[in-house]
Design a protein around this motif. Structure first.
Motif, short mmCIF file in Angstrom:
data_model
loop_
_atom_site.label_atom_id
_atom_site.label_comp_id
_atom_site.label_asym_id
_atom_site.label_seq_id
_atom_site.Cartn_x
_atom_site.Cartn_y
_atom_site.Cartn_z
N ARG A 149 -0.16 12.14 3.57
CA ARG A 149 1.11 11.55 4.00
C ARG A 149 1.03 10.02 4.09
O ARG A 149 2.01 9.33 3.83
N HIS A 150 -0.12 9.51 4.49
CA HIS A 150 -0.26 8.08 4.71
C HIS A 150 -1.02 7.37 3.60
O HIS A 150 -1.18 6.16 3.64
N LEU A 151 -1.48 8.13 2.61
CA LEU A 151 -2.29 7.54 1.55
C LEU A 151 -1.41 6.78 0.57
O LEU A 151 -0.41 7.31 0.08
N GLU A 152 -1.77 5.54 0.30
CA GLU A 152 -1.07 4.74 -0.70
C GLU A 152 -2.04 4.41 -1.83
O GLU A 152 -2.95 3.61 -1.66
N LEU A 153 -1.84 5.07 -2.95
CA LEU A 153 -2.73 4.86 -4.09
C LEU A 153 -2.29 3.62 -4.86
O LEU A 153 -1.10 3.40 -5.08
N SER A 176 -15.48 18.22 3.49
CA SER A 176 -15.50 17.31 4.65
C SER A 176 -15.88 15.91 4.22
O SER A 176 -15.31 14.92 4.71
N ALA A 177 -16.83 15.81 3.30
CA ALA A 177 -17.26 14.49 2.82
C ALA A 177 -16.12 13.78 2.11
O ALA A 177 -15.86 12.60 2.36
N GLY A 178 -15.42 14.50 1.24
CA GLY A 178 -14.34 13.87 0.50
C GLY A 178 -13.21 13.40 1.40
O GLY A 178 -12.73 12.27 1.28
N LEU A 179 -12.80 14.23 2.34
CA LEU A 179 -11.70 13.85 3.24
C LEU A 179 -12.12 12.73 4.19
O LEU A 179 -11.33 11.84 4.49
N ALA A 180 -13.35 12.77 4.69
CA ALA A 180 -13.81 11.71 5.59
C ALA A 180 -13.86 10.38 4.86
O ALA A 180 -13.42 9.34 5.39
N GLY A 181 -14.38 10.38 3.63
CA GLY A 181 -14.44 9.14 2.86
C GLY A 181 -13.07 8.61 2.54
O GLY A 181 -12.79 7.41 2.69
N LEU A 182 -12.17 9.50 2.14
CA LEU A 182 -10.81 9.09 1.79
C LEU A 182 -10.08 8.57 3.02
O LEU A 182 -9.37 7.54 2.96
N ALA A 199 -8.55 4.78 3.59
CA ALA A 199 -7.13 4.62 3.89
C ALA A 199 -6.92 3.87 5.20
O ALA A 199 -5.96 3.11 5.36
N LEU A 200 -7.83 4.08 6.16
CA LEU A 200 -7.72 3.43 7.47
C LEU A 200 -8.09 1.96 7.42
O LEU A 200 -7.47 1.12 8.07
N LEU A 201 -9.10 1.62 6.62
CA LEU A 201 -9.66 0.26 6.63
C LEU A 201 -9.05 -0.66 5.59
O LEU A 201 -9.18 -1.88 5.69
N PHE A 202 -8.39 -0.11 4.58
CA PHE A 202 -7.88 -0.93 3.49
C PHE A 202 -6.38 -0.72 3.31
O PHE A 202 -5.84 0.34 3.62
N ASP A 203 -5.76 -1.75 2.78
CA ASP A 203 -4.32 -1.70 2.49
C ASP A 203 -4.12 -1.11 1.09
O ASP A 203 -4.03 -1.82 0.11
N GLY A 204 -4.07 0.20 1.03
CA GLY A 204 -3.94 0.87 -0.26
C GLY A 204 -5.29 1.27 -0.82
O GLY A 204 -6.25 0.51 -0.76
N VAL A 242 -15.90 -7.98 -3.90
CA VAL A 242 -14.91 -7.27 -4.73
C VAL A 242 -14.32 -6.15 -3.89
O VAL A 242 -15.03 -5.26 -3.42
N ASP A 243 -13.01 -6.19 -3.71
CA ASP A 243 -12.33 -5.24 -2.84
C ASP A 243 -12.57 -3.80 -3.28
O ASP A 243 -12.82 -2.92 -2.46
N GLY A 244 -12.52 -3.54 -4.58
CA GLY A 244 -12.70 -2.18 -5.08
C GLY A 244 -14.09 -1.64 -4.78
O GLY A 244 -14.24 -0.47 -4.41
N LEU A 245 -15.12 -2.48 -4.94
CA LEU A 245 -16.48 -2.03 -4.65
C LEU A 245 -16.68 -1.81 -3.15
O LEU A 245 -17.43 -0.91 -2.74
N GLU A 246 -16.03 -2.62 -2.34
CA GLU A 246 -16.13 -2.41 -0.89
C GLU A 246 -15.48 -1.08 -0.51
O GLU A 246 -16.00 -0.34 0.34
N GLN A 247 -14.34 -0.75 -1.13
CA GLN A 247 -13.72 0.55 -0.91
C GLN A 247 -14.67 1.68 -1.32
O GLN A 247 -14.82 2.69 -0.62
#
Length: 773
Positions: free
Chosen positions: A26-30, A280-286, A290-295, A358-363
Motif C-alpha cells: 500500500r505504501h510502496l512507491e516504485l 520474511s527476508a524479502g518483506l523485511a528488506g523491502l 520503503a521506510l528509509l528512502f523516498d521511493g 549512490v542512492d541505488g546502491l545504498e538501497q
C-alpha cells in the motif's frame, strides 16, 4: 511443541507475512529512474548527461511509422492519430507535418514582430508595405489563396508564415496530403513527445498503449500497421520481455526448488517451512527500504530478491543438521556461530555500499543486510518451533556415504591452488580485449534490427543527433539566450562550410529580451504606420479599412513587455523551448541540438571560441561509468579488508581463516579468468554478481570448516551444501540463459561461482575424515 501448536504457529507466521506484505504494498512507491543507480555527476558534461537522460526531450521522443496501405490512406490515418493524441494530456507534442500555425497560438500572434527576424533587416515603411500588399494581391489569385486569405487583414507581411516555416526543420521529410512521409513515400511518419520522463517506465508504458489504442480507432477496418521506436518504446519492449522471461524462469525455479527440497528431505512440509524465512527476508528488506528512502527503485527490488537468495541456505543447513533424538533448538544452537559468522561477513560486504555515494546502491545494501538478518533470526528463533524433532537424519544415506568416501580420497593441494590463482590472475589481467565495458549502449537487449530502424526513422525525420549537443551556460535565462544568439552566427558559418546540416536552439523560438526590444524599437508609431499603409493600399484593390487588425497588432507589439519562457506556458512553443533551455541552481543552460554533424572537432573548436562547449554525451556516459566503477571497487576493497578481519576474529585462528577465505578469493580470480577467456567485458553487474558469488563461497567454506573431522557431521554438511549449491545453480543457470544482458551477466557469473566455490571449498576448507570406533 505438539503438532497442532506447530501448525497454529506456522499459520500465524504466514498471516503476519501476508499482512506485512499488504501494508508494504500500500505504501510502496516504485521508481524507474535509473539515475538513482548513477553516481553524483562531477563534470558539467556528466550533469548535462544526467539531466538529458531523465528529463531531456530526446528521452521523451517516440518515433511512429505507419505502413501497409496506400499513401492516401496512411495520410488520413496519420491526421486522425495526430488529432486524437493532441487532445491527450499524456503527450506534449504530436507532429506529423500537418500545418505549422498551431505552434503559434492566437494570444501570441501580436508578438510575431518581436519573434520574427524580418525587422532585423527591414522597416515597415511605405516601400516595404507596398511591396508586401502587392504580393498579397498576387497570392489571392494563386492556388495558395485558401491559406493566405484568412491571414491578410491581420498580417499583410505574412510574418506568421515566416515564423511557422522557420520553425520547421530544414531537413523535414516530404509531405503527402499534408502528412510526413519517408523518401520512398511508403511510410507515414510522426514525432510524438511524451509528458512522462524517459526514466518513468509506467508513464512510457501508458503512452505507448495510448498510441496503439488511438491508432486502432483511427485505422478501423482499413489496412495499415503501426510501429514505434525511441527510448520509451524500447524501455516498454525490454520491460515486457524481462517480465516474460522472469515469469517462466520463476515458474521453473519454483517447481525445481520444490521438487529438489522434497527429494532431499522426503518430507512435504520442508518446502513450505523453508519458504517462511525467505519470505520474511524479502518483506523485511523491502519494508526497510520503503521506510528509509523516498521511493524504492525497481532494480533494488529485482537485485535485492536475487541477492538475498543466500538466505535460502540458512534453513537448509538447519534441516540437514536436524536428526532424531535432538531437539531442533539444540541443532540450530550448534549451527548458530557458523551461521552468524556467514551472515555478518556477507553483510559487511554490502555495508560498504554506504560509502559509494549512490542512492541505488545504498538501497541495495539496506535491502540485503536487513533481509539476510531477518532470515538468519527467523531460522534461529522461529523455525525450530515448527520442525518435527523426529526429522529424518540426512546422514543416514548410502549415497552420501559413498560420496563422502570418494571426497575423502581427494587431495588437499596447496601449491596447486596457488598456481591456479596465479594463472587465473594472469589470464584475467592479460587476456586480449578490453577489461571493462564502459559503453552503456552495449548492455541494451534491444534487437540490432530495431536500433537500425530507429536510426533510419531519425534520419528520415531529420531528428537531432543523439550523441552531440552544444551547451551554453549563462548567469540566467536572458544571458544564456544572448550567448546562444551570438553562437548562432558561428553555427551558420559551420553550416555554410558543410560541417553540419542544421541546428536548433531556443532563440529560434524565443529570442532574448535584448533582441525583442531592438525589434520593438524598429516598429513605427501608429501614425507613421497608418500613413505608410495608406500609401501601400492606395495602389491596391484593398479597401482602406481592411488592415485595421494589422495596425492594432503592431501597436500591441510596440507597447508589450518582451516574451519570457513563462509566457509560453501551455503552448507547443513551451515544449520546444523547455527542451532547449533550463534554469537550475542559480544558472541557466541553453542547448543547441545538431543534425548531420560531420566535423565534430571543427565545430567544437568553433563553439569554444564563443564560450560554449560541444558535449559528447557518449564520452560523458563512459566517464560516469568509470567513476561509478571506481567507487564500487573502493567499496569492495574496503569490504575485503573488513571481511578478513571479521573472519579471523570469529574463527580465532589464522589457519582456519585462511581455509575459509582462500576458496572465495581463488574463485573470484577463476570467474574473472573464465569471463575474460570468453571475451566478456566486465560491467557493474558482474561486480555485483561477484559479491553474491563471494557470499556463497564464504558460506560453503565456513560449513566445510565447521564440520571438522567428525564423520556424521561431515555427512550432514555435505548434504546441506549439495542441496544449497543445487538450488542456487538451478536459479542462476536459468538466469544465464536470459536474453537480457544484465540478467545473463549475473546468471553466468554466479553459476561459475557456485561450481568453483563448492569444488574449492571441498579441496581447501574440509577437514580430513577421522574414523570413529
Amino acid at each position: 511443541m505438539r503438532p497442532g501448536a506447530r501448525i497454529a504457529l506456522a499459520a500465524l507466521w504466514l498471516a503476519i507475512l501476508l499482512v506485512a506484505g499488504w501494508a508494504i504494498a500500500r505504501h510502496l512507491e516504485l521508481s524507474g529512474d535509473l539515475r538513482r543507480f548513477m553516481p553524483s555527476a562531477r563534470t558539467p558534461e556528466q550533469k548535462l548527461l544526467i539531466d538529458e537522460l531523465g528529463e531531456g526531450p530526446g528521452s521523451r521522443l517516440l518515433l511512429v511509422t505507419l505502413e501497409g496501405a496506400p499513401p492516401g490512406t496512411l495520410a488520413a490515418q496519420s491526421h486522425a492519430l495526430r488529432a486524437a493524441l493532441s487532445r491527450d494530456a499524456r503527450f506534449t507534442l504530436v507532429a506529423n507535418g500537418e500545418g505549422g500555425l498551431e505552434a503559434f497560438p492566437e494570444r501570441l500572434r501580436p508578438y510575431r514582430y518581436l519573434l520574427s527576424p524580418t525587422l532585423d533587416t527591414q522597416r515597415f515603411d511605405a516601400a516595404y508595405l507596398t511591396e508586401q500588399v502587392q504580393a498579397r494581391v498576387a497570392d489571392l489569385g494563386s492556388p495558395a489563396a485558401a491559406l493566405v486569405e484568412p491571414l491578410v487583414p491581420r498580417d499583410p507581411t505574412l510574418e506568421t508564415l515566416v515564423l511557422a516555416e522557420s520553425w520547421e526543420p530544414a531537413t523535414a521529410p516530404q509531405r503527402i496530403e499534408g502528412a510526413w512521409f519517408d523518401r520512398a513515400g511508403k511510410r507515414a511518419l510522426l514525432a510524438i513527445q511524451t509528458r512522462a520522463a524517459g526514466f518513468d517506465p509506467t508513464g512510457q508504458r501508458d503512452a505507448v498503449a495510448a498510441i496503439a489504442s488511438a491508432y486502432a480507432r483511427a485505422k478501423g477496418a482499413k489496412p495499415g500497421a503501426l510501429s514505434m521506436t525511441g527510448p520509451g518504446a524500447f524501455s516498454v519492449e525490454i520491460g515486457g520481455r524481462t517480465e516474460r522471461e522472469a515469469s517462466w524462469i520463476g515458474m521453473v525455479d519454483t517447481i525445481g526448488l520444490l521438487v529438489l527440497l522434497f527429494v532431499a528431505y522426503r518430507n512435504c512440509k520442508i518446502p513450505l517451512l523453508g519458504a517462511l524465512p525467505l519470505a520474511s527476508a524479502g518483506l523485511a528488506g523491502l519494508g526497510a527500504v520503503a521506510l528509509l528512502f523516498d521511493g524504492v527503485h525497481g532494480i533494488t527490488v529485482a537485485f535485492g530478491f536475487t541477492l538475498i537468495g543466500v538466505a535460502q541456505d540458512y534453513p537448509i543447513h538447519f534441516f540437514s543438521h536436524q536428526r532424531a533424538g535432538v531437539q531442533p533448538y539444540a541443532s540450530v544452537r550448534a549451527l548458530w556461530p557458523t551461521l552468524a559468522t556467514g551472515v555478518v561477513s556477507t553483510c559487511i560486504a554490502y555495508a560498504t555500499f554506504f560509502v559509494s555515494g549512490v542512492d541505488g546502491l545504498e538501497q541495495l545494501a539496506v535491502f540485503t543486510i536487513v533481509g539476510l538478518g531477518a532470515a538468519a533470526l527467523a531460522t534461529r528463533f522461529l523455525l525450530p518451533a515448527l520442525v518435527d524433532p523426529d526429522l529424518r537424519d540426512p546422514a543416514q544415506s548410502a549415497f552420501l556415504e559413498r560420496l563422502r568416501t570418494w571426497v575423502a580420497r581427494l587431495p588437499q593441494p596447496r601449491i596447486a591452488i596457488g598456481v591456479l590463482a596465479l594463472v587465473a590472475a594472469a589470464i584475467a589481467l592479460f587476456a586480449p580485449g578490453p577489461f571493462w565495458q564502459n559503453d552503456l549502449s552495449r548492455l541494451t537487449p534491444v534487437d540490432p534490427a530495431a536500433l537500425a530502424r530507429d536510426a533510419q526513422v531519425r534520419d528520415e525525420l531529420g531528428a537531432p543527433d543523439v550523441r552531440y549537443v552544444i551547451a551554453v551556460q549563462g548567469r540566467d535565462v536572458e544571458d544564456a539566450l544572448q550567448r546562444t544568439e551570438r553562437l548562432g552566427v558561428a553555427l551558420e558559418q559551420a553550416r555554410t562550410q558543410g560541417w553540419l546540416a542544421e541546428f536548433e536552439s531556443a532563440p529560434q523560438y524565443l529570442p532574448s529580451m535584448h533582441t525583442q526590444r531592438a525589434r520593438q524599437a524598429r516598429l513605427p508609431t501608429p501614425q507613421a504606420l497608418r500613413a505608410s499603409l495608406d500609401v501601400a493600399v492606395a495602389a491596391s484593390p484593398f479597401r482602406s479599412d481592411v488592415f485595421e487588425p494589422f495596425l492594432q497588432d503592431v501597436d500591441t507589439a510596440r507597447r508589450a513587455q518582451p516574451l519570457v519562457p513563462a509566457d509560453l506556458a501551455g503552448t507547443p512553443l513551451q515544449v520546444r523551448v523547455d527542451g532547449l533551455l533550463s534554469q537550475r541552481d542559480g544558472h541557466a543552460t541553453a542547448l543547441v541540438s545538431l543534425v548531420g554533424l560531420s566535423a565534430p572537432d571543427k565545430v567544437a573548436a568553433l563553439v569554444q571560441r564563443e564560450g560554449a562547449r560541444l558535449v559528447d554525451l557518449k564520452a560523458a556516459s563512459e566517464s560516469l561509468v568509470v567513476a561509478y566503477r571506481e567507487r564500487v571497487l573502493w567499496a569492495l576493497g574496503l569490504a575485503a579488508v573488513l571481511l578478513i578481519v571479521a573472519v579471523r576474529i570469529a574463527l580465532g585462528s589464522t589457519q582456519r581463516a585462511w581455509r575459509v577465505l582462500a576458496p572465495m578469493a581463488v574463485t573470484t580470480l577463476v570467474i574473472l579468468a573464465a569471463l575474460r577467456i570468453a571475451g566478456v567485458e566486465l560491467t557493474l553487474f558482474h561486480l555485483v554478481a561477484l559479491i553474491l558469488a563471494a557470499g556463497l563461497g564464504l558460506d560453503y567454506a565456513l560449513f566445510f570448516e565447521h564440520a571438522g573431522d567428525d564423520r556424521e557431521e561431515q555427512l550432514r554438511t555435505l548434504h546441506a551444501l549439495l542441496v544449497c549449491s543445487a538450488m542456487t545453480l538451478l536459479v542462476f543457470a536459468l538466469l544465464g540463459l536470459s536474453s537480457i544482458p544484465v540478467l545473463r551477466a549475473i546468471g553466468v557469473t554466479v553459476t561459475l561461482g557456485v561450481v568453483s566455490n563448492f569444488v574449492l571449498g571441498l579441496l581447501i576448507a574440509r577437514h580430513p575424515h577421522r574414523e570413529t570406533a
